[in-house]
Design a protein around this motif. Structure first.
Motif, PDB file in Angstrom:
ATOM      1  N   UNK A 103       0.920  -1.406  -0.146  1.00  0.00           N
ATOM      2  CA  UNK A 103       0.005   0.078   0.189  1.00  0.00           C
ATOM      3  C   UNK A 103       0.587   1.322  -0.162  1.00  0.00           C
ATOM      4  N   UNK A 104       2.296   1.289   0.546  1.00  0.00           N
ATOM      5  CA  UNK A 104       3.191   2.281   0.026  1.00  0.00           C
ATOM      6  C   UNK A 104       3.475   2.796  -1.359  1.00  0.00           C
ATOM      7  N   UNK A 105       3.271   2.005  -2.250  1.00  0.00           N
ATOM      8  CA  UNK A 105       3.443   2.206  -3.879  1.00  0.00           C
ATOM      9  C   UNK A 105       2.530   3.538  -4.310  1.00  0.00           C
ATOM     10  N   UNK A 106       3.838   4.407  -4.461  1.00  0.00           N
ATOM     11  CA  UNK A 106       2.409   5.298  -4.778  1.00  0.00           C
ATOM     12  C   UNK A 106       2.559   6.454  -3.578  1.00  0.00           C
ATOM     13  N   UNK A 107       2.465   6.700  -3.130  1.00  0.00           N
ATOM     14  CA  UNK A 107       1.965   7.067  -1.958  1.00  0.00           C
ATOM     15  C   UNK A 107       3.199   8.312  -1.711  1.00  0.00           C
ATOM     16  N   UNK A 108       2.849   9.395  -0.847  1.00  0.00           N
ATOM     17  CA  UNK A 108       3.539  10.830  -0.523  1.00  0.00           C
ATOM     18  C   UNK A 108       3.805   9.738   0.553  1.00  0.00           C
ATOM     19  N   UNK A 109       5.558   9.115   0.513  1.00  0.00           N
ATOM     20  CA  UNK A 109       5.850   9.017   2.481  1.00  0.00           C
ATOM     21  C   UNK A 109       6.828  10.208   3.025  1.00  0.00           C
ATOM     22  N   UNK A 110       6.280  10.681   4.430  1.00  0.00           N
ATOM     23  CA  UNK A 110       7.335  11.725   4.873  1.00  0.00           C
ATOM     24  C   UNK A 110       8.035  11.592   5.724  1.00  0.00           C
ATOM     25  N   UNK A 111       7.552   9.908   6.363  1.00  0.00           N
ATOM     26  CA  UNK A 111       8.874  10.484   7.577  1.00  0.00           C
ATOM     27  C   UNK A 111       8.651   8.466   7.672  1.00  0.00           C
ATOM     28  N   UNK A 112       9.101   7.874   8.231  1.00  0.00           N
ATOM     29  CA  UNK A 112       9.420   6.508   8.695  1.00  0.00           C
ATOM     30  C   UNK A 112      10.186   6.006   9.950  1.00  0.00           C
ATOM     31  N   UNK A 113       9.913   5.187  10.971  1.00  0.00           N
ATOM     32  CA  UNK A 113      10.590   5.114  12.241  1.00  0.00           C
ATOM     33  C   UNK A 113       9.705   3.848  12.497  1.00  0.00           C
ATOM     34  N   UNK A 114      10.618   2.552  13.445  1.00  0.00           N
ATOM     35  CA  UNK A 114      10.536   1.289  13.608  1.00  0.00           C
ATOM     36  C   UNK A 114      10.529   1.027  15.040  1.00  0.00           C
ATOM     37  N   UNK A 115      10.262  -0.062  15.522  1.00  0.00           N
ATOM     38  CA  UNK A 115      10.811  -0.413  16.626  1.00  0.00           C
ATOM     39  C   UNK A 115      10.760  -1.647  16.888  1.00  0.00           C
ATOM     40  N   UNK A 116      11.832  -2.658  17.548  1.00  0.00           N
ATOM     41  CA  UNK A 116      11.887  -3.766  17.749  1.00  0.00           C
ATOM     42  C   UNK A 116      11.916  -4.920  15.985  1.00  0.00           C
ATOM     43  N   UNK A 117      10.735  -5.019  15.259  1.00  0.00           N
ATOM     44  CA  UNK A 117      10.970  -5.940  14.460  1.00  0.00           C
ATOM     45  C   UNK A 117       9.379  -5.526  13.601  1.00  0.00           C
ATOM     46  N   UNK A 118       8.957  -4.467  14.136  1.00  0.00           N
ATOM     47  CA  UNK A 118       8.726  -3.526  13.575  1.00  0.00           C
ATOM     48  C   UNK A 118       9.086  -2.583  12.328  1.00  0.00           C
ATOM     49  N   UNK A 119       7.497  -1.918  11.408  1.00  0.00           N
ATOM     50  CA  UNK A 119       8.873  -0.776  10.516  1.00  0.00           C
ATOM     51  C   UNK A 119       6.836  -0.173  10.298  1.00  0.00           C
ATOM     52  N   UNK A 120       7.005   1.412  10.290  1.00  0.00           N
ATOM     53  CA  UNK A 120       6.239   2.033   9.908  1.00  0.00           C
ATOM     54  C   UNK A 120       6.783   2.856   8.928  1.00  0.00           C
ATOM     55  N   UNK A 121       5.602   4.235   8.228  1.00  0.00           N
ATOM     56  CA  UNK A 121       6.042   5.002   7.390  1.00  0.00           C
ATOM     57  C   UNK A 121       4.692   5.879   7.537  1.00  0.00           C
ATOM     58  N   UNK A 122       4.523   7.141   7.185  1.00  0.00           N
ATOM     59  CA  UNK A 122       3.825   8.221   7.250  1.00  0.00           C
ATOM     60  C   UNK A 122       3.300   8.773   5.881  1.00  0.00           C
ATOM     61  N   UNK A 123       2.045   8.047   5.080  1.00  0.00           N
ATOM     62  CA  UNK A 123       2.026   7.958   3.611  1.00  0.00           C
ATOM     63  C   UNK A 123       0.781   9.140   3.624  1.00  0.00           C
ATOM     64  N   UNK A 124       0.872  10.997   2.334  1.00  0.00           N
ATOM     65  CA  UNK A 124      -0.114  10.815   2.955  1.00  0.00           C
ATOM     66  C   UNK A 124      -0.875  11.379   3.651  1.00  0.00           C
ATOM     67  N   UNK A 125       0.331  12.071   5.161  1.00  0.00           N
ATOM     68  CA  UNK A 125      -1.013  12.097   6.539  1.00  0.00           C
ATOM     69  C   UNK A 125      -0.695  10.252   7.348  1.00  0.00           C
ATOM     70  N   UNK A 126      -1.005   9.580   6.769  1.00  0.00           N
ATOM     71  CA  UNK A 126      -2.062   8.242   7.439  1.00  0.00           C
ATOM     72  C   UNK A 126      -0.731   7.565   7.827  1.00  0.00           C
ATOM     73  N   UNK A 127      -0.589   6.550   8.773  1.00  0.00           N
ATOM     74  CA  UNK A 127       0.285   5.629   8.756  1.00  0.00           C
ATOM     75  C   UNK A 127       0.337   4.201   8.838  1.00  0.00           C
ATOM     76  N   UNK A 128       0.676   3.938   8.094  1.00  0.00           N
ATOM     77  CA  UNK A 128       0.972   2.804   8.164  1.00  0.00           C
ATOM     78  C   UNK A 128       2.102   1.745   8.535  1.00  0.00           C
ATOM     79  N   UNK A 129       1.660   0.526   8.956  1.00  0.00           N
ATOM     80  CA  UNK A 129       2.876  -0.524   9.597  1.00  0.00           C
ATOM     81  C   UNK A 129       2.798  -1.919   8.680  1.00  0.00           C
TER      82      UNK A 129
END
Length: 421
Positions: A103-129
Motif C-alpha cells: 500500500x505504500x506504492x505511489x503514495x507521498x511518504x514523508x516519515x519512517x520509523x520502527x521498533x523491534x521487528x516493526x517498520x512504519x511510515x507516514x504516507x499522505x498523512x496516514x500511518x502504515x506499519x
C-alpha cells in the motif's frame, strides 16, 4: 542507532558499522565491521536523494526521493516481514536493501520509523506499519491476530481518546530498537502511542491489558514537537521501555518548553526516581534540570538525551540521564564520571580535547542501544557508550573499549578534495 550497530547518511550514501550476522550493515555480506561500510545502493537509492533513516532491532530502512517518487527500502532481519516486501520466515533476511511494496506504492511518504521487528511510515498523512504484531505494534486488530504482516497495512483510527479518523500524522517516534511501542505526532501537535503498554508506555495511566493495538492520546501533553522511545519489551525492573517527548508547559506565570517522559524509570531514564509498579511512570512526568530550551529528544534502551539551546550566542549542549554502565551519559573519562552507574538528573555530555569539540556546535543527536551520538557543524560525528561490537565506529571493539566520553567516528570524517597529476 540500533541494536549492536549504528548507521549514518553521508554524501547521499548510507554507511553502517557494528554487528552484521543478519545483514544489518546492508553491504551484501554478513561480516561484522568496527568501521563504517557502505550500504549497497539499489533502485532510487542509487540516483535519488536519501531523506530519512531509522534502525530497529535487527533491520534498518531509508526513505528516498527521485523526482516526485518517494520509496522506502529496508535491509536486515525479515523473520516477521519487517522488510515489507511480502516475504518472511525464520532465518529470512536480506544483506542488501529491498523495496517496500504493498500500500505504500505511489503514495507521498514523508516519515519512517520502527521498533523491534516493526517498520512504519507516514504516507499522505496516514500511518502504515508492517512486521510483527504480537504486542499490537501494527496498530490494527488484536495483538497477535494476525501475528505479523509482510506488507504495509494502515493502522486503526477512531474512538474515544484515540487517533481520530481525520488525523494527519507529521512525525513518527525515533529510537525504538527493542521497545515494541510506537508513537506519532499529528498536525494538532498531539502525541498518540500504541503497542506494548503494561508498564505505562502509553502515557494514559494504568490499563487492564499488557498490549494496546489502538493509537491512543497521551495524557496532558500540548504542542508536542518531538518524541522518541526505546527499551526492552520484557518485565525488567530497570530496562523496560520508556518514551520521552518535548512539549509546551503552560502555568499561571507563563509558558515554557520542557521534556516529559513516561514508562520505565528504574535507571532514572524517565528523569526522576521511579514510582509505581516496576518503577514505571504511567503518565508523562516533567524532567527537571535542563538549563535551556530542549530542541531534540532521543531515547536509548535505558537512558535519554536532549539537545538544549541555551540562548543566542551560546553553543548548544547535550544532556543525558539514566543508565551509565557503558558510558551512555557521555559525562567524561574522569574517574568521578565513570563511577556514575545511573542518574535521574541530566548530565552534561563532555566537551573538550577528549569530547565534543568546543570550536563546533551540535547540529543533531541520536541515541539507541546503550549509546549516544552527535553531529557537529563541521559534519563530523561523535558517539559514546557501548562498543562491544564496534558500534562507536572508531576502529575498535570490545567491552574494554566502551566510551565514557564522545569519540569521533573517524572513518566518517569528511575528506578534502585530492588532486592527482
Amino acid at each position: 542507532s540500533g541494536t549492536n550497530r549504528t548507521c549514518a547518511i553521508l554524501s547521499n550514501n548510507v554507511w553502517c558499522w557494528g554487528k552484521n550476522d543478519m545483514g544489518q550493515l546492508g553491504d551484501g555480506t554478513t561480516h561484522s565491521s568496527n568501521i563504517p561500510v557502505k550500504v549497497r545502493s539499489i533502485g532510487d537509492m542509487r540516483n535519488g536523494k536519501i531523506i530519512d533513516i531509522f534502525t530497529a532491532q535487527h533491520h534498518s530502512c531509508v526513505l528516498t526521493q527521485l523526482g516526485s517518487n518517494k520509496k522506502v527500502y529496508c535491509w536486515g532481519d525479515n523473520s516477521f516481514g519487517q522488510l515489507g516486501n511480502g516475504s518472511s520466515g525464520a532465518g529470512n533476511y536480506s544483506s542488501v536493501p529491498v523495496e517496500v511494496g504493498g500500500d505504500l506504492a505511489g503514495k507521498d511518504v514523508t516519515s519512517i520509523g520502527g521498533t523491534g521487528d516493526v517498520s512504519c511510515a507516514i504516507a499522505s498523512g496516514k500511518i502504515y506499519c508492517w512486521g510483527r504484531n504480537h504486542m499490537g505494534q501494527l496498530g490494527f486488530g488484536n495483538p497477535g491476530n494476525p501475528g505479523f504482516r509482510a506488507t504495509p497495512v494502515q493502522i486503526n483510527s477512531g474512538g474515544y481518546k484515540r487517533l481520530p479518523n481525520n488525523y494527519f500524522a507529521t512525525k513518527l517516534a525515533t529510537g525504538g530498537s527493542r521497545s515494541q511501542t510506537m508513537c506519532t505526532i499529528t498536525t494538532e501537535k498531539k502525541a498518540y502511542c500504541w503497542g506494548l503498554a503494561r508498564f505505562g508506555q502509553m502515557g494514559i495511566g494504568p490499563i487492564s491489558g499488557p498490549h494496546y493495538s489502538h493509537a491512543t492520546l497521551v495524557e496532558g501533553l500540548e504542542n508536542v514537537t518531538d518524541i522518541s522511545q526505546d527499551g526492552y519489551n520484557w518485565a525488567d525492573n530497570d530496562y523496560v521501555s520508556h518514551t520521552c517527548a518535548i512539549a509546551l508547559t503552560t502555568t499561571p506565570t507563563g509558558t515554557s518548553t520542557d521534556v516529559y517522559c513516561w514508562g520505565g524509570a528504574g535507571r532514572g531514564q524517565s528523569g526522576s526516581p521511579g514510582t509505581g509498579h516496576f518503577g514505571a511512570h504511567f503518565q508523562p512526568a516533567k524532567v527537571g534540570g535542563l538549563p535551556g530550551v530542549p530542541l531534540r529528544i532521543e531515547v536509548g534502551i535505558s537512558h535519554s538525551c536532549a539537545l538544549v539551546d541555551k540562548g543566542v550566542g551560546v553553543k548548544k549542549e547535550v544532556y543525558c540521564w539514566g543508565d551509565n554502565k557503558f558510558g551512555q551519559l557521555g559525562g567524561g573519562n574522569d574517574s568521578a564520571s565513570k563511577a556514575i552507574q545511573k542518574s535521574s538528573n541530566p548530565v552534561l555530555v563532555h566537551s573538550g580535547d577528549d569530547g565534543l569539540p568546543e570550536s563546533e556546535d551540535v547540529v543533531d543527536i541520536a541515541a539507541g542501544a546503550n549509546r549516544g551520538c552527535a553531529i557537529m557543524t563541521n559534519k563530523r560525528s561523535y558517539c559514546w557508550g557501548l562498543n562491544e561490537n564496534g558500534q562507536i565506529g572508531d576502529g575498535t571493539s570490545g567491552s574494554e573499549n566502551n566510551r565514557f566520553s564522545p569519540t569521533e567516528s573517524l572513518f566518517l570524517r569528511p575528506v578534502q578534495n585530492r588532486y592527482i597529476y
